[in-house]
Design a protein around this motif. Structure first.
Motif, mmCIF file in Angstrom:
data_model
loop_
_atom_site.group_PDB
_atom_site.id
_atom_site.type_symbol
_atom_site.label_atom_id
_atom_site.label_comp_id
_atom_site.label_asym_id
_atom_site.label_seq_id
_atom_site.Cartn_x
_atom_site.Cartn_y
_atom_site.Cartn_z
ATOM 1 N N SER A 1 -3.633 1.213 -4.383
ATOM 2 C CA SER A 1 -2.673 0.118 -4.186
ATOM 3 C C SER A 1 -2.898 -0.530 -2.828
ATOM 4 C CB SER A 1 -1.235 0.647 -4.276
ATOM 5 O OG SER A 1 -0.927 1.411 -3.121
ATOM 6 N N ALA A 2 -2.467 -1.780 -2.710
ATOM 7 C CA ALA A 2 -2.564 -2.485 -1.423
ATOM 8 C C ALA A 2 -1.766 -1.715 -0.364
ATOM 9 C CB ALA A 2 -2.039 -3.906 -1.566
ATOM 10 N N LEU A 3 -0.654 -1.097 -0.812
ATOM 11 C CA LEU A 3 0.173 -0.361 0.149
ATOM 12 C C LEU A 3 -0.548 0.887 0.664
ATOM 13 C CD1 LEU A 3 2.907 -0.178 1.569
ATOM 14 C CD2 LEU A 3 3.766 1.124 -0.392
ATOM 15 N N GLN A 4 -1.286 1.556 -0.205
ATOM 16 C CA GLN A 4 -2.064 2.722 0.252
ATOM 17 C C GLN A 4 -3.105 2.294 1.279
ATOM 18 O OE1 GLN A 4 -3.161 3.959 -3.824
ATOM 19 N NE2 GLN A 4 -2.331 5.986 -3.370
ATOM 20 N N VAL A 5 -3.749 1.161 1.023
ATOM 21 C CA VAL A 5 -4.765 0.661 1.959
ATOM 22 C C VAL A 5 -4.103 0.275 3.279
ATOM 23 C CG1 VAL A 5 -6.510 -1.128 2.345
ATOM 24 C CG2 VAL A 5 -6.223 -0.166 0.053
ATOM 25 N N ARG B 1 -3.584 4.443 -11.652
ATOM 26 C CA ARG B 1 -3.531 5.565 -10.706
ATOM 27 C C ARG B 1 -2.211 6.311 -10.921
ATOM 28 N NH1 ARG B 1 -2.063 0.816 -8.163
ATOM 29 N NH2 ARG B 1 0.070 0.884 -7.378
ATOM 30 N N THR B 2 -2.198 7.553 -10.443
ATOM 31 C CA THR B 2 -0.947 8.328 -10.568
ATOM 32 C C THR B 2 -0.191 8.375 -9.238
ATOM 33 O OG1 THR B 2 -2.224 10.332 -10.165
ATOM 34 C CG2 THR B 2 -1.752 9.787 -12.467
ATOM 35 N N ALA B 3 -0.930 8.261 -8.104
ATOM 36 C CA ALA B 3 -0.230 8.241 -6.802
ATOM 37 C C ALA B 3 0.167 6.808 -6.475
ATOM 38 C CB ALA B 3 -1.151 8.785 -5.709
ATOM 39 N N ARG C 1 8.317 -1.725 0.388
ATOM 40 C CA ARG C 1 8.679 -0.450 -0.239
ATOM 41 C C ARG C 1 7.907 0.688 0.408
ATOM 42 N NH1 ARG C 1 4.981 1.642 -3.693
ATOM 43 N NH2 ARG C 1 3.184 0.317 -4.163
ATOM 44 N N ARG C 2 8.337 1.904 0.109
ATOM 45 C CA ARG C 2 7.626 3.096 0.611
ATOM 46 C C ARG C 2 6.609 3.565 -0.403
ATOM 47 N NH1 ARG C 2 11.830 6.174 3.691
ATOM 48 N NH2 ARG C 2 11.984 4.871 5.563
ATOM 49 N N GLU C 3 5.518 4.158 0.105
ATOM 50 C CA GLU C 3 4.514 4.736 -0.793
ATOM 51 C C GLU C 3 5.142 5.915 -1.538
ATOM 52 O OE1 GLU C 3 0.846 5.043 1.494
ATOM 53 O OE2 GLU C 3 0.081 6.436 -0.002
ATOM 54 N N VAL C 4 4.830 6.059 -2.823
ATOM 55 C CA VAL C 4 5.375 7.206 -3.572
ATOM 56 C C VAL C 4 4.248 8.146 -3.991
ATOM 57 C CG1 VAL C 4 7.524 6.176 -4.419
ATOM 58 C CG2 VAL C 4 5.426 5.808 -5.715
#
Ligand code: FAD
Length: 480
Positions: free
Chosen positions: A250-254, A15-17, A162-165
């Motif tokens: 990503s798990a963080l996006q979810v 992924r790019t995001a 961490r923060r989502e980028v």
């Protein structure tokens, strides 16, 4: 070289995001070249079904990267050889990647890092897969967790690390052009026969497909997740697993999307939290894998090394083909073959049947799943098989042996799931769909079912094989 580039090596992060390695590479200011290396060797080489997903996920990634002016270079071979070669060819000054956690993957990455830094090429790795690195969470005594609930409490307490980028801004194309394989030459998609025909109806590989699956799930099903997640006859789960496994989300996006929707009142707190706790099972599996490098092949509980497994190729073959004569098991195994996925409840049932009723080593089931699942995941697959087999961390107690008939009656009460995948018994009434061998003659005749002819008789007597499994366990304990 006037304007050296940076290489971003994509692996299970297509992924790019919210891709920390890609974001860091762009931030460094050099033109970025993206690379994917198809390594066909090693324990975690992508299996048959996941290759299908990989093909389309790479196509989608290439499109996204095209929009950012970043070329995607595809190569085949051992990463230890290919990556340094690509760095040399492109004159790159730096390489970036997101970390992996299986022992052999870590070893490969360390070898490459040493080789690059030895040649004065910067090599940086990031956390793109997990909410927390496996070493960031520990017990009070400072060791790794072996039990899920305290692990989950600790993770919830500290939250993501961490923060989502965002996806990077577009760049001007890099000056140096290096050649790429043609994706079609990799033959990731089955041709003759095309056993993946139905995959197309089930999956939309790539980041857009992942976002759509998440939206669909958060829009409604999540609010019944606690109950429906156990029902294979309903679309009660997110079906994000292949996306998480190959990193098209990503798990963080979810995590963030679920938290945001919960905070906005769109999701009941209890249901949202239950869903996030399943994401945390994935984190726990990675925690276990990192701290127990032999987990994919060796039982975490040492006493299981002497377990008296059986060598029974005929039964294993019947299991893989969904021809065991036990409807819920056969439905699961056929769902797996046809769609590349199986419902979690049914995964537990078929795995229990293999390792307990048939006494076939869990590693054989694990390998079959690895080759047939679109969501095959180094940590989740090994941890889950060990959990079912009773030899893992925080595992189900061995003596709790699933009864597939009762499981079917409870979680597929109308037999809709079995009917969808085992059409030869579809006309049986609900009362006997999960145990056709007990069906009255009249019901069998009316449904056109002839046990042992149109549908197999069970390859194992459930009661006897249960007792045999319990005796095998006692034997193992006595030997310990
Ligand atoms: P949801 O219920 O929507 O859950 C969301 C996400 O949470 C999943 O995508 C997954 O990433 C994670 N998750 C959910 N349940 C579990 C679990 N029990 N353990 C770890 N993570 C979980 N999952 C894989 O991703 N890859 C595998 O190779 C895999 N092999 C398995 C083998 C066996 C024998 C068993 C019993 C389970 C296995 N699982 C595996 C776990 C689980 O079955 C799947 O993650 C789940 O069915 C995926 O569907 P979903 O995305 O709709 O799940």
């Amino acid at each position: 070289m006037k304007n050296p580039s940076s290489i971003v090596w994509f692996r299970r992060d297509l992924r790019t995001a919210d891709n920390p390695a890609l974001a860091a590479a762009r931030l460094a200011g050099r033109p970025v070249i993206a690379v994917y290396i198809h390594d066909k060797k090693g324990f975690f080489a992508i299996g048959g079904a996941q290759k299908w997903f990989l093909h389309y996920a790479l196509e989608a990634l290439r499109k996204s990267l095209d929009g950012l002016g970043i070329p995607l270079v595809l190569r085949r071979g051992r990463a230890e050889e290919i990556l340094p070669l690509l760095v040399e060819e492109s004159g790159a000054a730096a390489a970036y990647w997101n970390r992996r956690y299986a022992a052999e993957e870590i070893a490969t990455d360390q070898t490459i890092k040493a080789s690059l830094t030895g040649n004065r090429v910067e090599a940086s790795s990031f956390n793109g897969a997990l909410l927390r690195e496996p070493w960031e969470i520990g017990t009070k005594a400072g060791g790794p967790y072996r039990v899920f609930t305290p692990f989950w409490n600790a993770l919830r307490g500290i939250g993501p690390g961490r923060r989502e980028v965002a996806a990077p801004e577009p760049q001007a194309a890099p000056a140096s052009q290096i050649c790429s394989d043609d994706l079609d030459d990799w033959a990731l998609i089955p041709q003759s026969p095309d056993w993946a025909v139905e995959f197309r109806d089930c999956w939309r590989p790539g980041a857009a497909g992942a976002a759509a699956a998440l939206d669909r799930f958060l829009d409604d099903p999540v609010n019944r997740y606690g109950e429906d997640r156990n029902r294979p006859d309903k679309e009660g789960t997110s079906r994000l697993s292949p996306h998480l496994a190959l990193g098209t989300i990503s798990a963080l996006q979810v995590w963030n999307a679920t938290r945001t929707a919960t905070a906005a009142g769109g999701i009941a707190e209890r249901e949202g939290t239950k869903f996030l706790s399943e994401i945390a099972w994935r984190e726990f599996a990675y925690h276990l894998l990192y701290h127990n490098p032999a987990m994919p092949t060796e039982p975490l509980r040492a006493d299981f090394r002497t377990f008296p497994w059986r060598d029974d190729e005929a039964s294993f073959r019947a299991w893989t083909r969904g021809q065991t004569g036990v409807p819920i098991v056969d439905a699961g195994m056929r769902e797996l073959w046809r769609t590349g996925w199986m419902h979690n409840r049914v995964r537990m049932i078929v795995a229990s049947f293999l390792v307990k009723n048939l006494l076939i080593p869990w590693q054989k089931g694990e390998r079959w799943f690895w080759d047939t699942l679109v969501d095959a995941d180094p940590a989740n697959n090994a941890a889950s098989w060990q959990w079912v087999a009773g030899c893992g961390a925080d595992a189900a107690p061995y003596f709790r042996i699933f009864n597939p008939v009762l499981q079917g009656q409870r979680f597929d009460p109308d037999g809709a799931y079995v009917r969808a995948f085992v059409p030869e018994i579809a006309a049986l009434p609900n009362g006997c769909i999960h145990a056709p061998w007990n069906a009255p003659e009249r019901a069998l005749d009316a449904a056109g079912v002839r046990p042992g002819d149109t549908y197999p008789l069970p390859i194992a007597d459930l009661e006897q094989s249960r007792n045999r499994a319990l005796s095998a366990y006692e034997e193992m304990k006595a030997a310990a």
